[in-house]
Design a protein around this motif. Structure first.
Motif, PDB file in Angstrom:
ATOM      1  N   PRO A  45       6.403   9.387  -8.043  1.00  8.52           N
ATOM      2  CA  PRO A  45       6.770   9.780  -6.685  1.00  8.52           C
ATOM      3  C   PRO A  45       8.153  10.411  -6.675  1.00  8.52           C
ATOM      4  O   PRO A  45       9.051   9.972  -7.409  1.00  8.52           O
ATOM      5  CB  PRO A  45       6.761   8.450  -5.921  1.00  8.52           C
ATOM      6  CG  PRO A  45       7.080   7.416  -6.968  1.00  8.52           C
ATOM      7  CD  PRO A  45       6.477   7.927  -8.247  1.00  8.52           C
ATOM      8  N   ILE A  46       8.339  11.446  -5.855  1.00  8.90           N
ATOM      9  CA  ILE A  46       9.650  12.099  -5.777  1.00  8.90           C
ATOM     10  C   ILE A  46      10.135  12.195  -4.330  1.00  8.90           C
ATOM     11  O   ILE A  46      11.139  12.852  -4.064  1.00  8.90           O
ATOM     12  CB  ILE A  46       9.610  13.500  -6.419  1.00  8.90           C
ATOM     13  CG1 ILE A  46       8.560  14.396  -5.757  1.00  8.90           C
ATOM     14  CG2 ILE A  46       9.364  13.398  -7.921  1.00  8.90           C
ATOM     15  CD1 ILE A  46       8.617  15.852  -6.234  1.00  8.90           C
ATOM     16  N   HIS A  47       9.436  11.537  -3.385  1.00  8.71           N
ATOM     17  CA  HIS A  47       9.879  11.585  -1.995  1.00  8.71           C
ATOM     18  C   HIS A  47      10.975  10.552  -1.761  1.00  8.71           C
ATOM     19  O   HIS A  47      11.061   9.534  -2.453  1.00  8.71           O
ATOM     20  CB  HIS A  47       8.706  11.344  -1.033  1.00  8.71           C
ATOM     21  CG  HIS A  47       7.886  10.137  -1.359  1.00  8.71           C
ATOM     22  ND1 HIS A  47       6.827  10.166  -2.258  1.00  8.71           N
ATOM     23  CD2 HIS A  47       7.968   8.844  -0.934  1.00  8.71           C
ATOM     24  CE1 HIS A  47       6.291   8.968  -2.354  1.00  8.71           C
ATOM     25  NE2 HIS A  47       6.963   8.143  -1.569  1.00  8.71           N
ATOM     26  N   ALA A  48      11.797  10.830  -0.762  1.00 12.50           N
ATOM     27  CA  ALA A  48      12.881   9.924  -0.410  1.00 12.50           C
ATOM     28  C   ALA A  48      12.330   8.720   0.342  1.00 12.50           C
ATOM     29  O   ALA A  48      11.266   8.789   0.985  1.00 12.50           O
ATOM     30  CB  ALA A  48      13.909  10.651   0.450  1.00 12.50           C
TER      31      ALA A  48
ATOM     32  N   GLN B  16       4.615  11.894   1.655  1.00  8.20           N
ATOM     33  CA  GLN B  16       4.825  11.577   0.244  1.00  8.20           C
ATOM     34  C   GLN B  16       4.850  12.857  -0.595  1.00  8.20           C
ATOM     35  O   GLN B  16       4.201  13.845  -0.256  1.00  8.20           O
ATOM     36  CB  GLN B  16       3.711  10.676  -0.267  1.00  8.20           C
ATOM     37  CG  GLN B  16       3.624   9.326   0.413  1.00  8.20           C
ATOM     38  CD  GLN B  16       2.479   8.479  -0.135  1.00  8.20           C
ATOM     39  OE1 GLN B  16       1.795   8.861  -1.093  1.00  8.20           O
ATOM     40  NE2 GLN B  16       2.269   7.314   0.463  1.00  8.20           N
ATOM     41  N   ALA B  17       5.577  12.802  -1.710  1.00  9.18           N
ATOM     42  CA  ALA B  17       5.579  13.899  -2.679  1.00  9.18           C
ATOM     43  C   ALA B  17       5.488  13.290  -4.074  1.00  9.18           C
ATOM     44  O   ALA B  17       6.147  12.281  -4.366  1.00  9.18           O
ATOM     45  CB  ALA B  17       6.841  14.744  -2.546  1.00  9.18           C
ATOM     46  N   TRP B  18       4.665  13.908  -4.928  1.00  8.72           N
ATOM     47  CA  TRP B  18       4.383  13.359  -6.249  1.00  8.72           C
ATOM     48  C   TRP B  18       4.348  14.458  -7.297  1.00  8.72           C
ATOM     49  O   TRP B  18       4.047  15.622  -6.992  1.00  8.72           O
ATOM     50  CB  TRP B  18       3.023  12.658  -6.265  1.00  8.72           C
ATOM     51  CG  TRP B  18       2.925  11.444  -5.376  1.00  8.72           C
ATOM     52  CD1 TRP B  18       2.767  11.433  -4.016  1.00  8.72           C
ATOM     53  CD2 TRP B  18       2.955  10.081  -5.796  1.00  8.72           C
ATOM     54  NE1 TRP B  18       2.702  10.131  -3.566  1.00  8.72           N
ATOM     55  CE2 TRP B  18       2.810   9.285  -4.630  1.00  8.72           C
ATOM     56  CE3 TRP B  18       3.084   9.442  -7.036  1.00  8.72           C
ATOM     57  CZ2 TRP B  18       2.793   7.897  -4.675  1.00  8.72           C
ATOM     58  CZ3 TRP B  18       3.062   8.056  -7.093  1.00  8.72           C
ATOM     59  CH2 TRP B  18       2.924   7.295  -5.918  1.00  8.72           C
ATOM     60  N   VAL B  19       4.615  14.083  -8.538  1.00  5.96           N
ATOM     61  CA  VAL B  19       4.396  14.936  -9.694  1.00  5.96           C
ATOM     62  C   VAL B  19       3.325  14.271 -10.550  1.00  5.96           C
ATOM     63  O   VAL B  19       3.414  13.070 -10.841  1.00  5.96           O
ATOM     64  CB  VAL B  19       5.691  15.128 -10.513  1.00  5.96           C
ATOM     65  CG1 VAL B  19       5.411  15.925 -11.778  1.00  5.96           C
ATOM     66  CG2 VAL B  19       6.754  15.824  -9.661  1.00  5.96           C
TER      67      VAL B  19
END
Length: 390
Positions: free
Chosen positions: A352-355, A361-364
């Motif tokens: 996960p790369i979200h704050a 949500q943001a993911w790689v």
């Protein structure tokens, strides 16, 4: 005795990627042959003799077969990634002469991939004649596209001939969703998935089903790519045809001379351009990013909101600046990245790369189309076993 496995392969113009997967989809062994193009320097991911007197692909398959035997791996089937399956929604199909003939007709729509995919199928059938040969399609995931997304604004008779939007990178999107679902991510809501590499596309999903894709009738459409132009005003082609350009010259322009390579005049490789101090290289990267932000915004409008953004593919997994710039285009949704998590994410694992507190949500997610193909092959094998015992 080694665990049972299936061999998933992806034959390209210069590479042969392969992976052995057990019944749970766990990769037991993965690798890649490179330099298989005419005039290339063949290289194996393990010690192998030189390809003296042999074409590169048969040499690679012979070396792979010998290594499998030495390691006492006995795969139950070989499953191939094939880019264009047309309107087929099948997860996996056994290879037949009729199927191969049908898939050959799709070659003009994906000339950088389809002929090499099918050459790989035929070569593996010769090298491993006792094993079932199966195919999985990048287009199958997008069988759920609604009619408004499928149709092109052309006469109905052309739609009846199969001239419509299909969507691609489906195996990659399936893998991303499977990984995210296991991590408890919000994949059942409204999601934007970006596969960014030498080929690039964006897919919108709702409840885990594809509802829009930037690629359409062919793998040329949508985002700017390494050497492909992406979406282009067809008037440009008419203009060039009036200047005397023939089909072969146009195909070379659209597939191999455009995109990052064409705009930069330097390379179609993102890493080369990032490392360059050339102003035109920087402009090519900026144009790629601009067109990505534009496509994300268009698909956001179709979704009417956003719960999750995910990046996969070589560029998506490794370029933190691009991810940051893409996320900025979606700031209206409330999405905020954690700058430290984003900088640290390099595609080694699902991350996960979200704050904290971000409503989106943001993911790689590291790409692994082979795993999806392998799981489909295992399902096919188990269904056959069930039928034999019914």
């Amino acid at each position: 005795m080694r665990a049972a496995s299936v061999l998933a392969v992806n034959a390209g113009s210069s590479t042969l990627k392969f992976g052995l997967y057990d019944g749970e989809g766990v990769a037991m062994w993965q690798g890649q042959f490179s330099g298989l193009e005419p005039g290339g320097t063949p290289a194996a991911p393990f010690e192998a003799g030189p390809p003296v007197g042999a074409e590169p692909l048969p040499w690679a398959l012979a070396a792979l077969r010998l290594r499998l035997q030495a390691e006492r791996h006995s795969p139950l089937a070989v499953v191939h990634r094939v880019v264009h399956g047309g309107a087929r929604a099948d997860a996996v199909l056994p290879v037949s002469a009729a199927l191969l003939a049908e898939l050959e007709t799709r070659t003009p729509l994906a000339p950088l991939h389809q002929p090499h995919n099918l050459e790989g199928v035929r070569a593996f059938a010769l090298a491993f004649p006792a094993l079932p040969q199966l195919v999985c399609f990048d287009t199958a995931f997008h069988a759920t596209l609604p009619a408004l997304e499928q149709w092109l604004p052309l006469p109905q008779r052309l739609h009846a001939q199969g001239i419509r939007r299909y969507g691609f990178h489906g195996l990659s999107y399936q893998h991303a969703l499977q990984c995210l679902r296991r991590c408890g991510a919000a994949v059942e809501g409204r999601a934007l998935l970006a596969h960014l590499g030498g080929g690039a596309s964006v897919c919108a999903t709702e409840a885990g089903a594809s509802v829009a894709c930037s690629m359409g009738f062919s793998a040329l459409d949508g985002l700017m790519m390494g050497t492909r132009c992406g979406s282009l005003d067809p008037g440009v082609l008419l203009h060039l045809m009036r200047q005397g350009w023939d089909l072969e010259r146009l195909e070379a322009l659209l597939h191999r001379e455009s995109g990052l390579r064409g705009v930069s005049g330097l390379s179609g490789d993102w890493r080369t351009l990032r490392a360059s101090r050339d102003a035109q290289a920087a402009f090519a990267l900026a144009l790629f990013t601009h067109r990505l932000r534009r496509e994300l915004g268009a698909q956001l409008a179709l979704l009417g909101g956003l719960d999750l953004l995910a990046f996969t593919g070589g560029i998506g997994e490794h370029d933190a600046l691009l991810r940051e710039q893409a996320a900025q285009a979606l700031a209206c949704t409330g999405l905020r990245l954690d700058p430290h998590a984003n900088a640290a994410a390099q595609g080694e694992r699902v991350q996960p790369i979200h704050a904290e507190g971000s409503p989106v949500q943001a993911w790689v997610v590291p790409a692994d189309e082979g795993r999806v193909a392998a799981l489909a092959a295992w399902d096919w094998l188990r269904q056959g076993e069930d039928a034999r015992h019914a």
